[in-house]
Design a protein around this motif. Structure first.
Motif, PDB file in Angstrom:
ATOM      1  N   VAL A 121       0.910  -1.666   0.119  1.00  0.00           N
ATOM      2  CA  VAL A 121       0.342   0.045   0.305  1.00  0.00           C
ATOM      3  C   VAL A 121       1.160   1.438   0.485  1.00  0.00           C
ATOM      4  N   GLN A 122       0.604   1.646  -0.253  1.00  0.00           N
ATOM      5  CA  GLN A 122       1.162   3.424  -0.935  1.00  0.00           C
ATOM      6  C   GLN A 122       0.061   4.605  -0.134  1.00  0.00           C
ATOM      7  N   LEU A 123       1.157   5.427   0.085  1.00  0.00           N
ATOM      8  CA  LEU A 123       0.018   6.531   1.410  1.00  0.00           C
ATOM      9  C   LEU A 123       0.656   7.760   0.917  1.00  0.00           C
ATOM     10  N   GLN A 124      -0.333   8.954   1.377  1.00  0.00           N
ATOM     11  CA  GLN A 124       0.638  10.178   0.389  1.00  0.00           C
ATOM     12  C   GLN A 124      -0.313  10.968   2.137  1.00  0.00           C
ATOM     13  N   ALA A 125       0.459  11.203   2.490  1.00  0.00           N
ATOM     14  CA  ALA A 125      -0.320  12.865   3.683  1.00  0.00           C
ATOM     15  C   ALA A 125      -0.477  13.381   3.155  1.00  0.00           C
ATOM     16  N   SER A 126      -1.446  14.506   4.186  1.00  0.00           N
ATOM     17  CA  SER A 126      -1.659  16.110   3.652  1.00  0.00           C
ATOM     18  C   SER A 126      -1.887  16.340   4.073  1.00  0.00           C
ATOM     19  N   GLY A 127      -2.099  17.946   4.156  1.00  0.00           N
ATOM     20  CA  GLY A 127      -3.361  18.740   5.403  1.00  0.00           C
ATOM     21  C   GLY A 127      -2.360  19.903   6.141  1.00  0.00           C
ATOM     22  N   GLY A 128      -1.050  19.442   5.946  1.00  0.00           N
ATOM     23  CA  GLY A 128       0.014  20.572   6.801  1.00  0.00           C
ATOM     24  C   GLY A 128       0.145  21.915   6.394  1.00  0.00           C
ATOM     25  N   GLY A 129       0.746  22.596   7.406  1.00  0.00           N
ATOM     26  CA  GLY A 129       0.770  24.169   7.387  1.00  0.00           C
ATOM     27  C   GLY A 129       0.922  24.955   8.731  1.00  0.00           C
ATOM     28  N   LEU A 130       0.779  26.023   8.199  1.00  0.00           N
ATOM     29  CA  LEU A 130       0.907  27.049   9.670  1.00  0.00           C
ATOM     30  C   LEU A 130       0.118  27.565  10.685  1.00  0.00           C
ATOM     31  N   VAL A 131      -0.584  27.295  11.218  1.00  0.00           N
ATOM     32  CA  VAL A 131      -1.712  27.593  12.192  1.00  0.00           C
ATOM     33  C   VAL A 131      -0.956  28.252  13.767  1.00  0.00           C
ATOM     34  N   GLN A 132      -2.248  29.264  14.341  1.00  0.00           N
ATOM     35  CA  GLN A 132      -1.312  29.335  15.184  1.00  0.00           C
ATOM     36  C   GLN A 132      -1.977  29.138  16.649  1.00  0.00           C
ATOM     37  N   ALA A 133      -1.516  28.258  17.319  1.00  0.00           N
ATOM     38  CA  ALA A 133      -1.566  28.585  18.680  1.00  0.00           C
ATOM     39  C   ALA A 133      -3.469  28.593  18.868  1.00  0.00           C
ATOM     40  N   GLY A 134      -4.027  27.372  19.356  1.00  0.00           N
ATOM     41  CA  GLY A 134      -5.284  27.356  19.441  1.00  0.00           C
ATOM     42  C   GLY A 134      -6.134  27.404  18.604  1.00  0.00           C
ATOM     43  N   GLY A 135      -5.134  26.934  17.801  1.00  0.00           N
ATOM     44  CA  GLY A 135      -5.770  26.928  16.015  1.00  0.00           C
ATOM     45  C   GLY A 135      -6.367  25.292  15.659  1.00  0.00           C
ATOM     46  N   SER A 136      -6.351  24.979  14.629  1.00  0.00           N
ATOM     47  CA  SER A 136      -6.985  23.334  14.225  1.00  0.00           C
ATOM     48  C   SER A 136      -6.878  23.978  13.042  1.00  0.00           C
ATOM     49  N   LEU A 137      -6.683  21.665  12.521  1.00  0.00           N
ATOM     50  CA  LEU A 137      -5.902  21.411  11.299  1.00  0.00           C
ATOM     51  C   LEU A 137      -6.461  19.750  10.814  1.00  0.00           C
ATOM     52  N   ARG A 138      -6.857  19.707  10.235  1.00  0.00           N
ATOM     53  CA  ARG A 138      -6.737  18.386   9.626  1.00  0.00           C
ATOM     54  C   ARG A 138      -5.623  17.784   8.627  1.00  0.00           C
ATOM     55  N   LEU A 139      -5.188  16.409   8.839  1.00  0.00           N
ATOM     56  CA  LEU A 139      -4.590  16.367   8.124  1.00  0.00           C
ATOM     57  C   LEU A 139      -5.499  14.713   7.246  1.00  0.00           C
ATOM     58  N   SER A 140      -5.115  14.739   6.176  1.00  0.00           N
ATOM     59  CA  SER A 140      -5.416  13.258   5.705  1.00  0.00           C
ATOM     60  C   SER A 140      -4.263  12.678   5.164  1.00  0.00           C
ATOM     61  N   CYS A 141      -4.517  10.889   4.770  1.00  0.00           N
ATOM     62  CA  CYS A 141      -3.646   9.830   4.792  1.00  0.00           C
ATOM     63  C   CYS A 141      -4.169   9.219   3.534  1.00  0.00           C
ATOM     64  N   ALA A 142      -4.432   9.651   2.141  1.00  0.00           N
ATOM     65  CA  ALA A 142      -4.792   8.343   1.431  1.00  0.00           C
ATOM     66  C   ALA A 142      -3.914   7.450   0.992  1.00  0.00           C
ATOM     67  N   ALA A 143      -4.595   6.443   0.881  1.00  0.00           N
ATOM     68  CA  ALA A 143      -3.818   4.830   0.204  1.00  0.00           C
ATOM     69  C   ALA A 143      -4.251   4.682  -0.941  1.00  0.00           C
ATOM     70  N   SER A 144      -3.461   4.025  -1.636  1.00  0.00           N
ATOM     71  CA  SER A 144      -3.384   3.390  -2.940  1.00  0.00           C
ATOM     72  C   SER A 144      -3.302   2.454  -3.172  1.00  0.00           C
ATOM     73  N   GLY A 145      -2.942   1.357  -3.392  1.00  0.00           N
ATOM     74  CA  GLY A 145      -2.448   0.258  -3.557  1.00  0.00           C
ATOM     75  C   GLY A 145      -3.205  -1.069  -3.216  1.00  0.00           C
ATOM     76  N   ARG A 146      -3.186  -1.755  -2.138  1.00  0.00           N
ATOM     77  CA  ARG A 146      -3.925  -2.848  -1.176  1.00  0.00           C
ATOM     78  C   ARG A 146      -5.756  -2.298  -0.694  1.00  0.00           C
TER      79      ARG A 146
END
Length: 126
Positions: A1-26
């Protein structure tokens, strides 16, 4: 399986982010999934994990109540919702996957995971 992480960035303290991990293959639903992170100058550490069906999760103490791991097997994607972010959450975040027993013992060990994504940088400013 191949994994691709995304969604990172710069955020202020107290903020929110959502990371994604997309998979392909098996078959995505055959894998337990975990998130790890490596902060500057520190060792890689376990953050969260989820079992095959998504009904069992586990978190490191420092993120409990702030981060939520989930997965959508129909979309071959896992997520890490991060809220109330702190400067000490700054790190490169990696998603990883393995086939096998779903247990806390195995969730937290990096060597358990056979497949790793490339990492996405999260920077939390104070």
């Amino acid at each position: 399986v191949q994994l691709q992480a995304s969604g990172g960035g710069l955020v202020q303290a107290g903020g929110s982010l959502r990371l994604s991990c997309a998979a392909s293959g098996r078959t995505f639903s055959s894998y337990n999934l975990g998130w790890f992170r490596r902060a500057p100058g520190k060792e890689r550490e376990f953050v969260a994990a989820i079992n095959l069906s998504g009904d069992s999760t586990y978190y490191t103490d420092s993120v409990k109540g702030r981060f939520t791991i989930s997965r959508d097997n129909a979309k071959n994607t896992a997520y890490l919702q991060m809220s109330s972010l702190k400067p000490e959450d700054t790190a490169v975040y990696y998603c990883a996957a393995y086939e096998g027993e779903s247990s806390r013992y195995y969730f937290v060990q990096p060597y358990t995971y056979d497949y790793w994504g490339q990492g996405t940088l999260v920077t939390v400013s104070s």
